[in-house]
Design an enzyme around this catalytic site. Structure first.
Site, PDB file in Angstrom:
ATOM      1  N   SER A  98       0.791  -1.231   0.000  1.00 55.42           N
ATOM      2  CA  SER A  98       0.000   0.000   0.000  1.00 55.42           C
ATOM      3  C   SER A  98       0.819   1.275   0.000  1.00 55.42           C
ATOM      4  CB  SER A  98      -0.963  -0.002   1.183  1.00 55.42           C
ATOM      5  OG  SER A  98      -2.008  -0.913   0.961  1.00 55.42           O
ATOM      6  N   THR A 165      -5.760 -18.675   4.938  1.00 50.07           N
ATOM      7  CA  THR A 165      -5.226 -17.572   4.152  1.00 50.07           C
ATOM      8  C   THR A 165      -4.364 -18.086   3.008  1.00 50.07           C
ATOM      9  OG1 THR A 165      -5.237 -16.091   6.056  1.00 50.07           O
ATOM     10  CG2 THR A 165      -3.813 -15.493   4.237  1.00 50.07           C
ATOM     11  N   TYR A 202     -10.748   2.502   5.688  1.00 52.46           N
ATOM     12  CA  TYR A 202      -9.712   2.187   4.696  1.00 52.46           C
ATOM     13  C   TYR A 202     -10.245   1.214   3.652  1.00 52.46           C
ATOM     14  CZ  TYR A 202      -4.947   1.089   3.098  1.00 52.46           C
ATOM     15  OH  TYR A 202      -3.802   0.925   2.354  1.00 52.46           O
ATOM     16  N   ASN A 373       0.720 -11.352   7.094  1.00 50.51           N
ATOM     17  CA  ASN A 373      -0.365 -12.061   7.786  1.00 50.51           C
ATOM     18  C   ASN A 373       0.073 -12.480   9.184  1.00 50.51           C
ATOM     19  OD1 ASN A 373      -1.061 -12.136   4.911  1.00 50.51           O
ATOM     20  ND2 ASN A 373      -2.823 -13.305   5.620  1.00 50.51           N
TER      21      ASN A 373
END
Length: 430
Positions: A98, A165, A202, A373
């Site tokens: 990001s 995940t 966000y 993660n």
């Protein structure tokens, strides 16, 4: 909010390149004084990096660069760049996640300066027809601020109940190529989440929309615009946007995805298309290039990226629900014990980083770990910022070591919060 004015055009590319190449001191951001920062506490930085590695990252590094009469770089590395035993290397490429939002925001501000987008008109006017529903009137400014009420499409890709995940990554992330309009459509199906401008939430989809606006207004693919307006002018030789190519070319750190079941081994997630976050998170870069980008950005009109007036808008951060964290136009502001710093964080499967600078651009700090993660890994990286920017804390911490910007009226006073505690922020879950 005031209308975005037609500001002077982007400075010539050569000027930006010369500024960086000669190591010229960046001008202070408009309205900011220039005060020398304290010497970094390298022992504190190393301790935070070691805690990051202990928490589950194969390795981590911090690069601290000071700009002024004497240029100085301090680099601290711990652990491994890959599980084959290669020592961590702070000069290698990595996925910045990001942090990419800063690049997209700069492109949008340049187009605003050229009069091609008004940030206070509905963004849908600057997108391909049908991208957003007709009744969606959120402005470009609200989208840049994450105050638009737009659902984050990555929730659909990453958080399906009952799925590991790592399984989600292999099924929907690593090899899948998404059209950015498809990502927006995922979001739109959830409907408007709240009245635009009423709160902060966000959303990666916000910056996918900004990438689509850049393409629509310029008539060029986003990677071309990024290359022509930022990468080439600044000489960012190790920065690229290669979606949907999966490889990171050249020397790079290997990224590892932490399995939800911690008894399972880390998964090499280096190769992935990046299309699932696109303009919101798919840039590849290095600590050196991120410093060069931040230095040029914080120099305002002298840096060749945005005007002083545009920089003022970008740094006019509003509070978020997270203590010490505010958000402007593509820039996050973190309030440290010695003042405010500006930049962004980024996590994309396997890669975890924070890139920040003082308001005058005199010091930048880029910290990185090759695991994601894992909230403890991210917390370790956040804990490097205080010693890197503010140095070793005395018995009673001074209120400022470099000039902070004005805090929002509803932000808690800096001296009411623990000096060395920084919260993990919301983009870390990806």
């Amino acid at each position: 909010m005031a209308k975005t004015s037609l500001l002077r055009p982007l400075a010539v590319a050569a000027a930006g390149a010369v500024l960086v190449a000669t190591g010229a001191l960046p001008a202070a951001a408009a309205g900011q004084d220039t005060i020398d920062a304290a010497a970094p506490d390298l022992a504190g930085v190393r301790a935070a990096l070691q805690a990051t590695a202990t928490a589950g990252a194969p390795g981590a590094f911090a690069v601290i660069r000071d700009h002024g009469a004497v240029e100085r770089t301090r680099s601290v590395s711990v652990g491994l760049a890959d599980l084959d035993g290669t020592p961590m290397n702070s000069s290698w490429r990595f996925r910045v996640g990001s942090n990419s939002k800063m690049f997209a925001a700069v492109l949008v501000m340049q187009l605003a300066q050229e009069g091609r987008i008004d940030l206070d008109r509905p963004l849908r006017e600057y997108l391909p027809e049908g991208t957003l529903p007709e009744g969606w009137t959120m402005t470009g400014r609200q989208v840049l601020e994450h105050r638009a009420g737009i659902f984050d499409h990555t929730n659909d890709l990453l958080e399906q109940a009952g799925e590991e995940t790592t399984s989600a990554f292999e099924a929907r992330i690593r090899n899948t190529v998404y059209d950015p309009r498809e990502l927006v459509a995922m979001s739109v199906r959830h409907g408007l989440q709240y009245t635009p401008g009423s709160r902060y939430s966000y959303s990666n989809t916000d910056y996918v929309l900004m990438g689509l606006a850049v393409e629509h207004l310029t008539g060029q693919p986003f990677p071309e615009v990024l290359n022509e307006r930022i990468i080439q002018p600044l000489g960012l030789r190790k920065t690229s946007f290669v979606v949907p190519d999966r490889e990171i070319r050249g020397a790079h750190v290997t990224g590892y995805l932490t399995n939800d079941d911690r008894t399972k081994p880390l998964l090499d997630s280096t190769e992935q298309t990046g299309s699932w976050v696109w303009s919101a998170g798919a840039v590849i870069s290095t600590a050196e290039d991120m410093d060069r980008f931040l230095s040029a950005l914080m120099a305002g009109g002298n840096g060749g990226l945005v005007s002083d007036a545009s920089l003022q808008q970008m740094t006019a951060a509003l509070p978020t629900p997270t203590a010490k964290i505010s958000y402007g136009l593509g820039l996050r502001r973190i309030s440290l014990s010695c003042g405010d710093v500006y930049g962004h964080g980024g996590i994309v499967q396997g890669f975890n980083s924070q890139s920040f600078t003082t308001p005058d651009g005199r010091r930048s700090v880029v910290v990185f770990a090759n695991a994601s993660n894992n909230g403890a890994v991210t917390q370790g990286l956040m804990n490097t910022l205080e010693p890197a920017f503010c140095g070793k804390q005395p018995a009673v911490a001074p209120k400022t070591a470099f000039a902070p910007s004005s805090a929002p009226v509803d932000s808690p006073p800096a001296d009411s919060l623990p000096v060395n505690s920084l919260p993990v922020v919301e983009d870390t879950r990806i």
